[in-house]
Scaffold this active site. Structure first.
Site, PDB file in Angstrom:
ATOM      1  N   SER A 140     -10.396  -0.012   6.909  1.00 40.49           N
ATOM      2  CA  SER A 140      -9.374   0.033   5.634  1.00 40.49           C
ATOM      3  C   SER A 140      -8.984  -1.119   5.221  1.00 40.49           C
ATOM      4  CB  SER A 140      -8.917   1.150   5.598  1.00 40.49           C
ATOM      5  OG  SER A 140      -9.182   2.390   5.674  1.00 40.49           O
ATOM      6  N   LYS A 165       1.082  -0.989   0.064  1.00 42.50           N
ATOM      7  CA  LYS A 165       0.171   0.138   0.125  1.00 42.50           C
ATOM      8  C   LYS A 165       0.786   1.411  -0.146  1.00 42.50           C
ATOM      9  CE  LYS A 165      -4.052   1.944   2.552  1.00 42.50           C
ATOM     10  NZ  LYS A 165      -4.968   2.035   3.647  1.00 42.50           N
ATOM     11  N   SER A 220      -9.697   2.149   2.712  1.00 42.25           N
ATOM     12  CA  SER A 220      -8.774   2.893   1.753  1.00 42.25           C
ATOM     13  C   SER A 220      -7.869   2.020   1.133  1.00 42.25           C
ATOM     14  CB  SER A 220      -8.308   3.870   2.602  1.00 42.25           C
ATOM     15  OG  SER A 220      -7.067   3.371   3.718  1.00 42.25           O
TER      16      SER A 220
END
Lengths: 497, 95
Positions: free
Chosen positions: A185, A81, A161
């Site tokens: 997330s 990420k 997210s």
């Protein structure tokens, strides 16, 4: 097994065993994933691809394997990420304000992974500063969910997210990915992409080198295609770290070893407050199915109550923006990041740089946070929210005297359409209604795929555990995985694009 | 209580975010909606409840008071939008 086209279908565990047995080389694996990523650009899952680095690391891994020096994750390609700082590789946190930021250091979690032999494929797209539940707040544009409803060409969100990581895992663009979870997330995108994601106990993984959103809630965790893969990856992400004083010195067990122990005799709580108004019948039915599966495998089902559940989301929308407004004060256009042109004075420089550099949702949350911390409002909002947080944790502590783990839905619904919920912030926030309590209480939670909607979209269930008892979560999630036998895969529509 | 345009201007200033005039009214509406939703927290009786300071029961760790890192001026300056030698350059602060 030697066909590169099928290498991307391997689970992390299968790839590990094949690489260790020298049936597959790390270079073959990396090459296959580099190609899969290039073919999947329509998904927009990656913001930075690092194919040269991937091949270089893979070749080095093959040398170690040849010398009999293979480490636990040797030669296994992962996606990271874009919130994790990676030395020498651009790290944007999905924001324009960090658009050209190249960290001179490596986050502890990613360093742990490289030290275990893993290979980096690139950095995945995400909501700006991890603020969002659909990946639509990213400066780099939305990510498309690899899944589409049956007989539909509509693009759906991958959740957020960690939307890029979820899409990369679901679309077989990596063996596994890292995510971070502040209010859901990891678990929410995992649930709507048919993948597994765990937010470990607060303190399990070091936060050092992860771009901060809300420091008392942020935790890193794995996102994978199987429960076993999450068990493997978390083992190597977690560590106590002198650079993060909130990382906890609790031994990290071998989660994989305990995976198949089953749920016989396990006391599983069903919190009645998670049966919310307007919950789609499909979610309700899936939850009941989960209860039946666990019962059939010998678990004891116990009805429990967590009375403060309904206050978790509004509490979160005070605590998280408050911490964010403080954490994001560092983006000032002076030391790194975007700097506005033509500023008249220093305050003008700050204000213009931040107005240009932050997107709409981030600006909104900074302003909420600034407001609730401002003079005259602190007690009414922030102090009250922190007290309610104490009550939320107390609910869990009391329930854990009666049960070992809790089973809940992971999300209030399946993946939705791009643009469907962006107009109303509160309707977007409601996506995290089942996940956010876990962050407020610092507990571990795992999302595991459990079935499909009538239109063929994945849905997940969530287990919530006691602090530092991730091992029980993996066992319980494995039981659901076995019973659900979730083998559906998205059609690779993006390759034709 | 509702959030008005003046409040939005004040918060934007405190947040060091230049908010164009035409964004003030919509932002007031958005924040107002969020704070109205948050108002349900007033139903909760918090008498005698301690505010949370840490989710995990852990004493704050102390480290040895020694230098662990340093001499990284070049690395620190590498991402600076504007710098000279080892200094960050900003608009004039003091007349």
């Amino acid at each position: 097994m030697s066909l590169p086209s099928s290498l991307t279908d391997f689970s992390l565990a299968e790839a590990r065993d094949a690489v260790h047995a020298k049936k597959v080389s790390s270079k073959e694996l990396a090459t296959a994933f580099v190609k899969a990523i290039a073919d999947a650009r329509p998904l927009n899952a990656f913001v930075t691809e690092t194919p040269e680095k991937a091949l270089e690391m893979a070749v080095a891994s093959d040398v170690r394997i040849a010398h009999g020096e293979a480490r636990p994750l040797e030669g296994l390609p992962l996606a990271i990420k874009d919130l994790f700082c990676t030395k020498g590789v651009k790290t944007t946190a999905g924001s324009h304000i960090l658009g050209n930021f190249i960290p001179p250091y490596e986050s502890t979690v990613t360093q742990n992974l490289w030290d275990a032999g893993a290979v980096m494929l690139g950095k995945t797209n995400m909501d700006e500063f991890a603020m969002g539940s659909s990946n639509e707040t990213s400066y780099h544009g939305p990510v498309f969910n690899p899944w589409r409803a049956r007989n539909s060409n509509q693009n759906l969100v991958p959740g957020g997210s960690s939307g890029g990581s979820a899409a990369a895992v679901a679309g077989n663009l990596c063996l596994a990915a890292t995510g971070t979870d502040t209010g859901g997330s990891i678990r929410q995108p995992a649930a709507v992409t048919g993948t597994v994601g765990i937010k470990p106990t607060y303190g399990r993984c070091s936060r050092w080198g992860i771009v901060a959103f809300a420091s008392s809630l942020d935790q890193a965790g794995p996102m994978t295609r199987t429960v076993r893969d999450s068990a493997i990856l978390l083992k190597h992400m977690a560590s106590v770290d002198p650079k993060d004083s909130t990382s906890v010195d609790v031994p990290v067990p071998d989660y994989e070893a305990d995976l198949e122990r089953g749920v016989k005799g396990l006391r599983i709580g069903i919190p009645k407050e998670y049966r919310i108004d307007g919950m789609p019948p499909e979610i309700e039915q899936l939850w009941q199915k989960g209860i039946d599966w666990l019962k059939a495998q010998g678990a004891e089902i116990v009805d429990v109550s967590l009375p403060h559940t309904k206050y978790a989301l509004p509490t979160y929308y005070i605590v998280a923006p408050a911490e964010a407004s403080s954490n994001l004060a560092r983006y000032d256009g002076v030391r790194y990041g975007h700097r506005a042109e033509g500023a008249e004075d220093i305050v003008d420089l700050y204000e213009k740089s931040r107005a240009e550099g932050f997107g709409k949702e981030v600006q909104r949350r900074i302003m909420i946070g600034t407001y609730v911390l401002s003079s005259g409002y602190y007690d009414a909002y922030y102090a009250r929210a922190q007290k309610i947080r104490t009550l939320i944790l107390r609910d869990f502590t009391e329930v854990y005297e009666k049960v070992d783990v809790l089973l809940t839905p992971a999300t209030p619904g399946p993946a939705f359409g791009i643009g469907e919920k962006t107009a109303d912030p509160v309707s977007m926030y409601l996506n995290d209604v089942f996940t956010v309590t876990v962050n407020l209480a610092g507990l571990p939670g795992i999302a595991v795929p459990a079935g499909l909607t009538e239109n063929g979209l994945p849905l997940g269930l969530q287990f919530i555990g006691k602090a530092f008892d991730e091992a029980t979560l993996f066992r319980a999630a494995r039981a659901i995985e076995t019973a659900a036998n979730f083998t559906a895969k998205p059609a690779h529509w993006w390759r034709a694009a | 209580m509702s959030v008005d345009k003046d409040t939005v201007r004040r918060i934007a200033r405190l947040s060091r975010i230049a908010l164009p005039e035409e964004r003030c009214a919509p932002m007031a509406g958005e924040l107002d909606g969020i704070f109205k939703w948050v108002e349900q927290l007033n139903e909760v009786n918090v008498d005698g409840v301690q505010p949370m300071t840490s989710v995990v029961e852990q004493r704050l760790k102390m480290r040895d008071d020694v230098v662990t890192d340093g001499n990284s001026a070049n690395a620190l300056m590498a991402n600076a939008p504007q710098g000279e030698d080892h200094f960050f350059v900003v608009p004039k602060v003091v007349e």
